[in-house]
Write a protein that holds these residues in place. Structure first.
Motif, PDB file in Angstrom:
ATOM      1  N   VAL A 165       0.735  -1.240   0.048  1.00 46.04           N
ATOM      2  CA  VAL A 165       0.000   0.181  -0.028  1.00 46.04           C
ATOM      3  C   VAL A 165       0.762   1.149   0.013  1.00 46.04           C
ATOM      4  O   VAL A 165       0.520   2.091  -0.909  1.00 46.04           O
ATOM      5  CB  VAL A 165      -0.973  -0.022   1.138  1.00 46.04           C
ATOM      6  CG1 VAL A 165      -1.474   1.295   1.501  1.00 46.04           C
ATOM      7  CG2 VAL A 165      -1.859  -1.088   0.897  1.00 46.04           C
ATOM      8  N   LEU A 166       2.021   1.267   0.932  1.00 43.46           N
ATOM      9  CA  LEU A 166       2.957   2.475   0.803  1.00 43.46           C
ATOM     10  C   LEU A 166       3.480   2.499  -0.541  1.00 43.46           C
ATOM     11  O   LEU A 166       3.590   3.719  -1.179  1.00 43.46           O
ATOM     12  CB  LEU A 166       3.892   2.282   1.860  1.00 43.46           C
ATOM     13  CG  LEU A 166       3.425   2.387   3.222  1.00 43.46           C
ATOM     14  CD1 LEU A 166       4.514   1.962   4.343  1.00 43.46           C
ATOM     15  CD2 LEU A 166       3.047   3.748   3.595  1.00 43.46           C
ATOM     16  N   LEU A 167       4.091   1.580  -0.944  1.00 46.59           N
ATOM     17  CA  LEU A 167       4.653   1.566  -2.606  1.00 46.59           C
ATOM     18  C   LEU A 167       3.566   1.965  -3.639  1.00 46.59           C
ATOM     19  O   LEU A 167       3.782   3.129  -4.337  1.00 46.59           O
ATOM     20  CB  LEU A 167       5.070   0.274  -2.819  1.00 46.59           C
ATOM     21  CG  LEU A 167       6.587  -0.077  -2.004  1.00 46.59           C
ATOM     22  CD1 LEU A 167       6.769  -1.554  -2.440  1.00 46.59           C
ATOM     23  CD2 LEU A 167       7.644   0.765  -2.522  1.00 46.59           C
ATOM     24  N   ASP A 168       2.588   1.580  -3.474  1.00 48.04           N
ATOM     25  CA  ASP A 168       1.356   2.165  -4.458  1.00 48.04           C
ATOM     26  C   ASP A 168       1.190   3.649  -4.290  1.00 48.04           C
ATOM     27  O   ASP A 168       0.630   4.289  -5.379  1.00 48.04           O
ATOM     28  CB  ASP A 168       0.087   1.372  -4.232  1.00 48.04           C
ATOM     29  CG  ASP A 168       0.203  -0.084  -4.831  1.00 48.04           C
ATOM     30  OD1 ASP A 168       1.236  -0.373  -5.525  1.00 48.04           O
ATOM     31  OD2 ASP A 168      -0.585  -1.158  -4.313  1.00 48.04           O
ATOM     32  N   ALA A 169       1.088   4.129  -3.149  1.00 47.65           N
ATOM     33  CA  ALA A 169       0.905   5.625  -2.586  1.00 47.65           C
ATOM     34  C   ALA A 169       1.983   6.605  -2.974  1.00 47.65           C
ATOM     35  O   ALA A 169       2.042   7.629  -2.910  1.00 47.65           O
ATOM     36  CB  ALA A 169       0.516   5.713  -1.344  1.00 47.65           C
ATOM     37  N   GLY A 170       3.066   5.931  -3.365  1.00 51.93           N
ATOM     38  CA  GLY A 170       4.300   6.869  -3.887  1.00 51.93           C
ATOM     39  C   GLY A 170       5.253   6.870  -2.823  1.00 51.93           C
ATOM     40  O   GLY A 170       6.093   7.659  -3.053  1.00 51.93           O
TER      41      GLY A 170
END
Length: 240
Positions: A165-170
């Motif tokens: 989720v963190l990676l997907d959020a940038g």
């Protein structure tokens, strides 16, 4: 509130909080928001470290208790996906014991990205109920009872998804650490054991006889100093 107090005052809780502060790595004078701040234990400790802290919780009673514990901090009653903070206003963002309560972690993480400045630091995490370990003479039954405990939680395994989720959020430079709390005192876990067994019966995973026998065994283990539970907490840190 008594439950929140007990959770933060259990053996190992202060060590877990300290581990999250080290992962944040904030210097004196930095701004930090503690989301789902509960009774304010972390907020008070971060204030004593010289940070400018804002505590946020959806529960007004929790916020009132936190205000009394940390009068030098700012507080808001708000949901984690709608923070009353300006964009880019925070150097650090911390949220533990939250994501198992959320049906979807994405709006909360997107909001964290909004309120953090470029280069700011986030640390999120909590218990993943799928990793809970309890020793027993009947491990298969114990595993089924742990599934009952999971059924009492909105998202019992949400924490393991936070890296994605963190990676997907940038977010970048994502790291994952595991903090293990080893519990050998039966009384500390007794309420959770009873809740897990009751939930397993309600879900027709086991019989009441199974539940009673298992609880009796765990109590005997406690009396003989043979009780053992390991409660892992995942900490996931990243840069904005």
């Amino acid at each position: 509130m008594s439950f929140l107090e007990r959770i933060e005052e259990r053996p190992g809780a202060a060590e877990l909080r300290a581990a999250s502060y080290r992962m944040l790595g904030l210097k004196r004078g930095a701004t930090c928001v503690d989301v789902a701040c509960g009774a304010g234990h972390a907020v008070a400790e971060l204030v004593r470290k010289g940070l400018k802290v804002t505590g946020v919780d959806a529960d007004p009673d929790a916020v009132e208790a936190a205000r009394q514990r940390a009068p030098g901090a700012m507080f808001h009653v708000a949901h984690s996906a709608e923070l009353p903070l300006e964009a880019g206003s925070m150097d650090g963002y911390r949220a533990l014991r939250l994501f198992h309560l959320l049906a979807d972690p994405v709006p909360t993480i997107v909001e964290a990205h909004r309120v953090l400045r470029a280069g700011g630091r986030i640390v999120v995490g909590g218990q993943d109920y799928g990793f809970l370990l309890i020793d027993s003479s009947d491990q298969d039954l114990t595993d089924v009872i742990c599934l009952g405990l999971e059924s009492r939680t909105v998202s019992p395994r949400a924490t393991r998804t936070l890296r994605d989720v963190l990676l997907d959020a940038g977010f970048s430079d994502v790291e994952v650490a595991v903090h293990n709390e080893v519990v050998t005192e039966h009384a500390l876990m007794a309420p959770q054991l009873k809740s897990a067994a009751a939930a397993a019966v309600e879900k027709a995973l086991i019989t009441q006889e199974d539940a009673d026998g298992w609880l009796a065994e765990q109590a005997r283990r406690g009396r003989r100093d043979r009780f053992l539970a390991v409660v892992p907490t995942l900490l996931v840190g990243a840069h904005r």
